[in-house]
Scaffold this motif. Structure first.
Motif, PDB file in Angstrom:
ATOM      1  N   GLY A  71       4.548 -10.342  18.928  1.00 21.39           N
ATOM      2  CA  GLY A  71       5.892 -10.660  19.419  1.00 21.39           C
ATOM      3  C   GLY A  71       5.861 -11.666  20.545  1.00 21.39           C
ATOM      4  O   GLY A  71       4.808 -12.171  20.937  1.00 21.39           O
ATOM      5  N   GLY A  72       7.045 -11.945  21.066  1.00 22.91           N
ATOM      6  CA  GLY A  72       7.169 -12.818  22.216  1.00 22.91           C
ATOM      7  C   GLY A  72       7.177 -12.012  23.502  1.00 22.91           C
ATOM      8  O   GLY A  72       7.473 -10.812  23.495  1.00 22.91           O
ATOM      9  N   LEU A  73       6.860 -12.665  24.606  1.00 25.74           N
ATOM     10  CA  LEU A  73       6.838 -12.019  25.910  1.00 25.74           C
ATOM     11  C   LEU A  73       7.564 -12.923  26.897  1.00 25.74           C
ATOM     12  O   LEU A  73       7.214 -14.094  27.051  1.00 25.74           O
ATOM     13  N   LEU A  74       8.584 -12.371  27.538  1.00 23.63           N
ATOM     14  CA  LEU A  74       9.349 -13.091  28.555  1.00 23.63           C
ATOM     15  C   LEU A  74       9.165 -12.344  29.868  1.00 23.63           C
ATOM     16  O   LEU A  74       9.582 -11.191  29.993  1.00 23.63           O
ATOM     17  N   ILE A  75       8.503 -12.985  30.840  1.00 22.24           N
ATOM     18  CA  ILE A  75       8.163 -12.363  32.116  1.00 22.24           C
ATOM     19  C   ILE A  75       9.088 -12.918  33.193  1.00 22.24           C
ATOM     20  O   ILE A  75       9.127 -14.129  33.415  1.00 22.24           O
ATOM     21  N   VAL A  76       9.821 -12.009  33.872  1.00 17.09           N
ATOM     22  CA  VAL A  76      10.809 -12.403  34.865  1.00 17.09           C
ATOM     23  C   VAL A  76      10.517 -11.678  36.178  1.00 17.09           C
ATOM     24  O   VAL A  76      10.380 -10.454  36.189  1.00 17.09           O
ATOM     25  N   SER A  77      10.420 -12.417  37.267  1.00 11.32           N
ATOM     26  CA  SER A  77      10.207 -11.798  38.577  1.00 11.32           C
ATOM     27  C   SER A  77      11.501 -11.132  39.038  1.00 11.32           C
ATOM     28  O   SER A  77      12.589 -11.681  38.838  1.00 11.32           O
ATOM     29  N   GLN A  78      11.377  -9.935  39.617  1.00 11.37           N
ATOM     30  CA  GLN A  78      12.565  -9.226  40.092  1.00 11.37           C
ATOM     31  C   GLN A  78      12.177  -8.304  41.250  1.00 11.37           C
ATOM     32  O   GLN A  78      11.809  -7.157  41.054  1.00 11.37           O
ATOM     33  N   PHE A  79      12.294  -8.823  42.485  1.00 11.35           N
ATOM     34  CA  PHE A  79      11.897  -8.048  43.658  1.00 11.35           C
ATOM     35  C   PHE A  79      12.761  -6.808  43.850  1.00 11.35           C
ATOM     36  O   PHE A  79      12.341  -5.839  44.476  1.00 11.35           O
ATOM     37  N   THR A  80      13.952  -6.780  43.273  1.00  5.15           N
ATOM     38  CA  THR A  80      14.839  -5.628  43.467  1.00  5.15           C
ATOM     39  C   THR A  80      14.328  -4.359  42.783  1.00  5.15           C
ATOM     40  O   THR A  80      14.849  -3.274  43.050  1.00  5.15           O
ATOM     41  N   LEU A  81      13.303  -4.468  41.946  1.00  6.90           N
ATOM     42  CA  LEU A  81      12.699  -3.261  41.376  1.00  6.90           C
ATOM     43  C   LEU A  81      12.109  -2.380  42.471  1.00  6.90           C
ATOM     44  O   LEU A  81      11.960  -1.174  42.292  1.00  6.90           O
ATOM     45  N   ALA A  82      11.784  -2.972  43.606  1.00  2.00           N
ATOM     46  CA  ALA A  82      11.192  -2.221  44.720  1.00  2.00           C
ATOM     47  C   ALA A  82      12.246  -1.604  45.627  1.00  2.00           C
ATOM     48  O   ALA A  82      11.925  -1.116  46.701  1.00  2.00           O
ATOM     49  N   ALA A  83      13.495  -1.593  45.214  1.00  2.00           N
ATOM     50  CA  ALA A  83      14.575  -1.063  46.055  1.00  2.00           C
ATOM     51  C   ALA A  83      14.330   0.392  46.438  1.00  2.00           C
ATOM     52  O   ALA A  83      13.966   1.218  45.609  1.00  2.00           O
ATOM     53  N   ASP A  84      14.529   0.675  47.706  1.00  2.00           N
ATOM     54  CA  ASP A  84      14.475   2.049  48.214  1.00  2.00           C
ATOM     55  C   ASP A  84      15.918   2.453  48.506  1.00  2.00           C
ATOM     56  O   ASP A  84      16.569   1.876  49.379  1.00  2.00           O
ATOM     57  N   THR A  85      16.415   3.426  47.758  1.00  2.42           N
ATOM     58  CA  THR A  85      17.811   3.858  47.888  1.00  2.42           C
ATOM     59  C   THR A  85      17.924   5.278  48.440  1.00  2.42           C
ATOM     60  O   THR A  85      18.975   5.899  48.322  1.00  2.42           O
ATOM     61  N   ARG A  86      16.863   5.768  49.068  1.00  2.00           N
ATOM     62  CA  ARG A  86      16.872   7.149  49.554  1.00  2.00           C
ATOM     63  C   ARG A  86      17.819   7.368  50.721  1.00  2.00           C
ATOM     64  O   ARG A  86      18.265   8.480  50.955  1.00  2.00           O
ATOM     65  N   SER A  87      18.129   6.338  51.465  1.00  2.00           N
ATOM     66  CA  SER A  87      18.959   6.499  52.652  1.00  2.00           C
ATOM     67  C   SER A  87      20.126   5.519  52.613  1.00  2.00           C
ATOM     68  O   SER A  87      19.927   4.316  52.440  1.00  2.00           O
ATOM     69  N   GLY A  88      21.327   6.034  52.766  1.00  2.00           N
ATOM     70  CA  GLY A  88      22.501   5.174  52.829  1.00  2.00           C
ATOM     71  C   GLY A  88      22.861   4.559  51.496  1.00  2.00           C
ATOM     72  O   GLY A  88      22.397   4.993  50.442  1.00  2.00           O
ATOM     73  N   THR A  89      23.683   3.527  51.552  1.00  2.00           N
ATOM     74  CA  THR A  89      24.158   2.887  50.329  1.00  2.00           C
ATOM     75  C   THR A  89      23.693   1.446  50.183  1.00  2.00           C
ATOM     76  O   THR A  89      24.012   0.795  49.204  1.00  2.00           O
ATOM     77  N   ARG A  90      22.962   0.957  51.171  1.00  2.00           N
ATOM     78  CA  ARG A  90      22.408  -0.392  51.070  1.00  2.00           C
ATOM     79  C   ARG A  90      20.908  -0.282  50.800  1.00  2.00           C
ATOM     80  O   ARG A  90      20.156   0.248  51.618  1.00  2.00           O
ATOM     81  N   PRO A  91      20.437  -0.787  49.644  1.00  2.84           N
ATOM     82  CA  PRO A  91      19.005  -0.678  49.329  1.00  2.84           C
ATOM     83  C   PRO A  91      18.148  -1.435  50.335  1.00  2.84           C
ATOM     84  O   PRO A  91      18.537  -2.474  50.858  1.00  2.84           O
ATOM     85  N   SER A  92      16.971  -0.894  50.573  1.00  7.38           N
ATOM     86  CA  SER A  92      15.958  -1.566  51.384  1.00  7.38           C
ATOM     87  C   SER A  92      14.912  -2.134  50.433  1.00  7.38           C
ATOM     88  O   SER A  92      14.557  -1.491  49.439  1.00  7.38           O
ATOM     89  N   PHE A  93      14.421  -3.312  50.741  1.00  8.76           N
ATOM     90  CA  PHE A  93      13.424  -3.950  49.882  1.00  8.76           C
ATOM     91  C   PHE A  93      12.099  -4.136  50.611  1.00  8.76           C
ATOM     92  O   PHE A  93      11.295  -5.006  50.253  1.00  8.76           O
ATOM     93  N   THR A  94      11.836  -3.309  51.614  1.00  2.00           N
ATOM     94  CA  THR A  94      10.625  -3.462  52.412  1.00  2.00           C
ATOM     95  C   THR A  94       9.357  -3.175  51.615  1.00  2.00           C
ATOM     96  O   THR A  94       8.281  -3.609  52.012  1.00  2.00           O
ATOM     97  N   ARG A  95       9.462  -2.451  50.503  1.00  2.00           N
ATOM     98  CA  ARG A  95       8.279  -2.182  49.668  1.00  2.00           C
ATOM     99  C   ARG A  95       7.851  -3.415  48.870  1.00  2.00           C
ATOM    100  O   ARG A  95       6.713  -3.499  48.416  1.00  2.00           O
ATOM    101  N   ALA A  96       8.757  -4.360  48.673  1.00  2.42           N
ATOM    102  CA  ALA A  96       8.420  -5.573  47.919  1.00  2.42           C
ATOM    103  C   ALA A  96       7.472  -6.450  48.736  1.00  2.42           C
ATOM    104  O   ALA A  96       7.556  -6.505  49.962  1.00  2.42           O
ATOM    105  N   ALA A  97       6.577  -7.113  48.042  1.00  6.15           N
ATOM    106  CA  ALA A  97       5.666  -8.047  48.717  1.00  6.15           C
ATOM    107  C   ALA A  97       6.488  -9.191  49.302  1.00  6.15           C
ATOM    108  O   ALA A  97       7.528  -9.561  48.766  1.00  6.15           O
ATOM    109  N   PRO A  98       6.017  -9.771  50.418  1.00  5.17           N
ATOM    110  CA  PRO A  98       6.695 -10.968  50.947  1.00  5.17           C
ATOM    111  C   PRO A  98       6.756 -12.051  49.865  1.00  5.17           C
ATOM    112  O   PRO A  98       5.906 -12.104  48.973  1.00  5.17           O
ATOM    113  N   SER A  99       7.741 -12.916  49.954  1.00  5.98           N
ATOM    114  CA  SER A  99       8.005 -13.905  48.912  1.00  5.98           C
ATOM    115  C   SER A  99       6.773 -14.724  48.525  1.00  5.98           C
ATOM    116  O   SER A  99       6.483 -14.883  47.339  1.00  5.98           O
ATOM    117  N   ASP A 100       6.032 -15.243  49.497  1.00  5.72           N
ATOM    118  CA  ASP A 100       4.875 -16.085  49.162  1.00  5.72           C
ATOM    119  C   ASP A 100       3.797 -15.286  48.443  1.00  5.72           C
ATOM    120  O   ASP A 100       3.169 -15.770  47.500  1.00  5.72           O
TER     121      ASP A 100
END
Length: 161
Positions: A71-100
């Motif tokens: 089959g085909g493979l389409l790979i898409v970067s998505q830092f929001t997969l690392a969202a931490d939603t345990r506290s409050g209503t605004r996700p934290s993305f501190t688990r995601a690697a820095p952009s570079d």
């Protein structure tokens, strides 16, 4: 490293009105590098997604891998997969690697995929790292699988035989 696999009959990524990646039958994979990840986690995720038996065989059972169906493979970067939603209503993305670092690991995963599987897959396409992307897909099934590869902290040394 995190990956969300979606079995698709087709998928495409559009950036600023231009299609930058498209596949037919295969897998759309969203990936996110987390802090502490290395190329080792990318290789393990790649091995798992390429061999994950989620395509139907002739008996109608999910028993074939992406490699089996070429089959085909389409790979898409998505830092929001690392969202931490345990506290409050605004996700934290501190688990995601820095952009570079995330870009370096994403690029390494894509390069490794092409080096290892270009001759065995119908297509290997990507989104555009850091871009505002419109992802279009037809989820087949639907089949959606979550993969998480924690950082590799120790690789056992093979014993001599």
């Amino acid at each position: 490293m995190l990956a969300l696999l979606q079995r698709v009959s087709e998928a495409a990524v559009v950036v600023d009105g231009e299609t930058v990646g498209a596949i037919g039958r295969g897998l759309l994979v969203f990936v996110c590098a987390e802090r502490g990840d290395t190329e080792a986690e990318g290789r393990l995720i790649l091995d798992k997604l390429a061999k994950c038996r989620i395509f139907y065989d002739d008996a109608g059972k999910m028993n074939r891998s992406l490699l089996d169906v070429a089959g085909g493979l389409l790979i898409v970067s998505q830092f929001t997969l690392a969202a931490d939603t345990r506290s409050g209503t605004r996700p934290s993305f501190t688990r995601a690697a820095p952009s570079d670092e995330g870009r370096r690991l994403y690029d390494a995963l894509v390069a490794d995929t092409r080096a290892r599987y270009a001759d065995r897959l119908a297509a290997i396409e990507t989104g555009r790292f850091g871009a505002d992307m419109a992802v279009r897909l037809v989820n087949d099934g639907p089949v959606t699988i979550w993969l998480h590869q924690p950082p590799v902290t120790h690789v056992p040394t093979p014993r001599p035989t």
